[in-house]
Scaffold this active site. Structure first.
Site, PDB file in Angstrom:
ATOM      1  N   ALA A  94      -0.299  10.340   4.154  1.00 30.42           N
ATOM      2  CA  ALA A  94      -1.087  10.031   5.258  1.00 30.42           C
ATOM      3  C   ALA A  94      -0.217   8.880   5.858  1.00 30.42           C
ATOM      4  O   ALA A  94      -0.368   7.598   5.320  1.00 30.42           O
ATOM      5  CB  ALA A  94      -2.442   9.414   4.870  1.00 30.42           C
ATOM      6  N   GLY A 101      -3.009  -0.148   5.985  1.00 32.44           N
ATOM      7  CA  GLY A 101      -3.037   1.120   5.280  1.00 32.44           C
ATOM      8  C   GLY A 101      -4.092   1.710   5.297  1.00 32.44           C
ATOM      9  O   GLY A 101      -5.013   1.904   6.223  1.00 32.44           O
ATOM     10  N   ASN A 102      -4.256   2.879   4.582  1.00 29.72           N
ATOM     11  CA  ASN A 102      -5.229   3.851   4.376  1.00 29.72           C
ATOM     12  C   ASN A 102      -5.585   4.255   3.111  1.00 29.72           C
ATOM     13  O   ASN A 102      -5.086   3.783   1.947  1.00 29.72           O
ATOM     14  CB  ASN A 102      -4.988   4.806   5.200  1.00 29.72           C
ATOM     15  CG  ASN A 102      -3.527   5.765   4.593  1.00 29.72           C
ATOM     16  OD1 ASN A 102      -3.674   6.202   3.704  1.00 29.72           O
ATOM     17  ND2 ASN A 102      -2.747   5.692   5.290  1.00 29.72           N
ATOM     18  N   ARG A 103      -6.675   4.909   3.055  1.00 29.76           N
ATOM     19  CA  ARG A 103      -7.316   5.377   1.724  1.00 29.76           C
ATOM     20  C   ARG A 103      -6.555   6.492   0.633  1.00 29.76           C
ATOM     21  O   ARG A 103      -7.291   6.817  -0.198  1.00 29.76           O
ATOM     22  CB  ARG A 103      -8.788   5.773   1.800  1.00 29.76           C
ATOM     23  CG  ARG A 103      -9.619   4.559   2.292  1.00 29.76           C
ATOM     24  CD  ARG A 103     -10.950   5.150   2.403  1.00 29.76           C
ATOM     25  NE  ARG A 103     -11.937   4.421   3.247  1.00 29.76           N
ATOM     26  CZ  ARG A 103     -12.374   3.402   2.801  1.00 29.76           C
ATOM     27  NH1 ARG A 103     -12.165   2.822   1.692  1.00 29.76           N
ATOM     28  NH2 ARG A 103     -12.935   2.782   3.623  1.00 29.76           N
ATOM     29  N   SER A 104      -5.547   6.795   1.251  1.00 33.52           N
ATOM     30  CA  SER A 104      -4.694   8.130   0.475  1.00 33.52           C
ATOM     31  C   SER A 104      -4.453   7.612  -0.816  1.00 33.52           C
ATOM     32  O   SER A 104      -3.827   6.649  -1.114  1.00 33.52           O
ATOM     33  CB  SER A 104      -3.620   8.499   1.265  1.00 33.52           C
ATOM     34  OG  SER A 104      -2.917   9.404   0.469  1.00 33.52           O
TER      35      SER A 104
END
Ligand code: CTP
Length: 424
Positions: free
Chosen positions: A275, A208-211
């Protein structure tokens, strides 16, 4: 948006009337001029002084004041109002409104005003679902009233059912939507993507990512408040779904691509603030991946472990190709666009940590965008999880705007300000 807007809040005699105190307080804090009208029964639950303190204005209730002033007042209030909100709306008041009866200040104002009517019914489940109440609500809806459906949950009686008074945030969302219904996006359908995608590794893990989704949710709310029909395609985020927005929850980039593909045919604008993960694990393990252990001793092995990744489709990239009449890369199934009903304005985001201007300009070209919003996510006042953003906006004609640091709500407004003239 609420600054100096004249809103009448009508309070009926239901136990949820105490919850309307918070709504009146929030409206007053947002700068609205709130005139509270209470029914006689409402005063059994909450004292007028409480609402007067929260609204910073006098509270109206008695149509039959000895001075005779109230008769004039109700006409004045009715004429000046931009919105009449009735919270909680009881079965009794709903019935009176449906039949045009006026036996108190609130119903008299409701009949005298031409301002839109917003109702939030809240009552015992059987009273709400009774055919009489439902028929009265249907009559009011037909006449143009906006009804915020009560929620399902624990009622004052202790029973669980439909009839619960909505959260203040929901009511504020509905108020914004009604006041903004003739805004500069009225009649437009827009798609906003938000949050990050999660690409599964096994049943418990993902890439995943930090969005946080904050920018996208603000864009969706801003478009709703300007009159648009908003489709919000959201990855998993910790934000509540905004009122009045068509939500589509997705997890992966592939699901987001499919959702966008489904909705673009009759959309006017697509803002990709999500994102989207560029890669996903090539294989998703069916069972939880266990630690590597030495068979003989059962000890944890400190070997390297790797996950193979494969490229995800580039949603905006595929769209650009498809609109040019090309086809997407071989490993992707590609976005299918039966026939766009109108020109689709496309806005992309670029979250960068270096060479912001060069990367942004290249992305705008590569994805054939109308606008590209770029931010430097290494700054503390900008990017993932923050409430503010510092963005540069790149236009298709090569123009570039450097916007100051502002709340994400302000950035959302600035983006729509630039999309609206492109809609034609
Ligand atoms: N985007 C997309 N599909 C992807 C990846 C990104 O549609 N698979 C969109 C994003 O929502 C954003 C824009 O493309 O609006 C730019 O995203 P970004 O990740 O910055 O661009 P990439 O093309 O992935 O470039 P890079 O990762 O190399 O910076």
């Amino acid at each position: 948006m609420l600054l100096n807007r004249r809103i009448i809040v009508g309070i009926c005699g239901g136990i949820a009337s105490y919850k309307a105190i918070d709504l009146v307080s929030k409206l007053q804090q947002a700068g609205a001029l709130v005139d509270v009208i209470m029914t006689e029964h409402a005063e059994e639950f909450v004292r007028p002084l409480t609402f007067a303190t929260m609204s910073h204005r006098r509270v109206y209730s008695d149509l039959w004041e000895a001075s005779g002033e109230a008769a004039e007042t109700h006409i004045k209030l009715a004429e000046e109002a931009e919105l009449l909100v009735i919270v909680p709306a009881t079965a009794n008041t709903i019935a009176k409104l449906a039949h045009g009866m006026t036996d108190n200040m609130l119903t008299a104002v409701a009949l005298a005003t031409r301002a839109p009517l917003l109702l939030a019914p809240a009552m015992y489940t059987n009273m709400y679902t009774h055919p009489a109440t439902q028929a009265n609500l249907a009559t009011l809806r037909e006449r143009g009233a906006f009804v915020v459906e009560p929620e399902v949950g624990r009622l004052a009686s202790g029973a669980i059912g439909v009839g619960r008074f909505p959260e203040t945030a929901t009511l504020l969302g509905a108020i914004h939507q009604v006041l903004g219904r003739h805004g500069d996006l009225a009649g437009r359908r827009v798609i906003v993507t938000a949050g990050g995608t999660q690409e599964p590794i096994d049943p418990v893990r993902y890439v995943g990512n930090r969005s946080s989704g904050k920018m996208g949710y603000n864009l969706a709310v801003e478009a709703r408040d300007r009159g648009a029909h908003v489709i919000l395609v959201s990855g998993p985020v910790a934000l509540p779904p905004p009122f009045g927005v068509e939500m589509h929850l997705v997890e992966t980039a592939m699901q987001m691509r499919d959702a966008v593909s489904d909705f673009i045919t009759d959309a006017d604008a697509l803002i990709m603030s999500a994102a989207v993960a560029d890669f996903r694990p090539t294989r998703v393990a069916e069972q939880k991946i266990k630690k590597l252990r030495t068979e003989a001793t059962g000890q944890h092995r400190e070997d390297e472990f790797s996950i193979d990744l494969v490229a995800n489709p580039d949603i905006l990239g595929e769209l650009a190709l498809a609109l040019k009449g090309g086809h997407a890369g071989e490993q992707h199934t590609g976005i299918s666009i039966p026939q766009l009903k109108r020109r689709l304005i496309r806005v992309g985001f670029a979250a960068e940590t270096e060479h912001l201007v060069e990367h942004a300009q290249a992305k705008l070209q590569r994805k054939q965008l109308d606008l590209l919003v770029a931010n430097d996510v290494s700054r503390t006042d900008s990017g993932f999880g923050t409430d503010t953003n510092k963005v540069l906006i790149f236009h298709a004609d090569g123009a570039m705007e450097d916007l100051p640091v502002m709340p994400k709500t302000g950035v959302a407004a600035a983006i729509w300000d630039r999309v609206v003239p492109l809609l034609g």
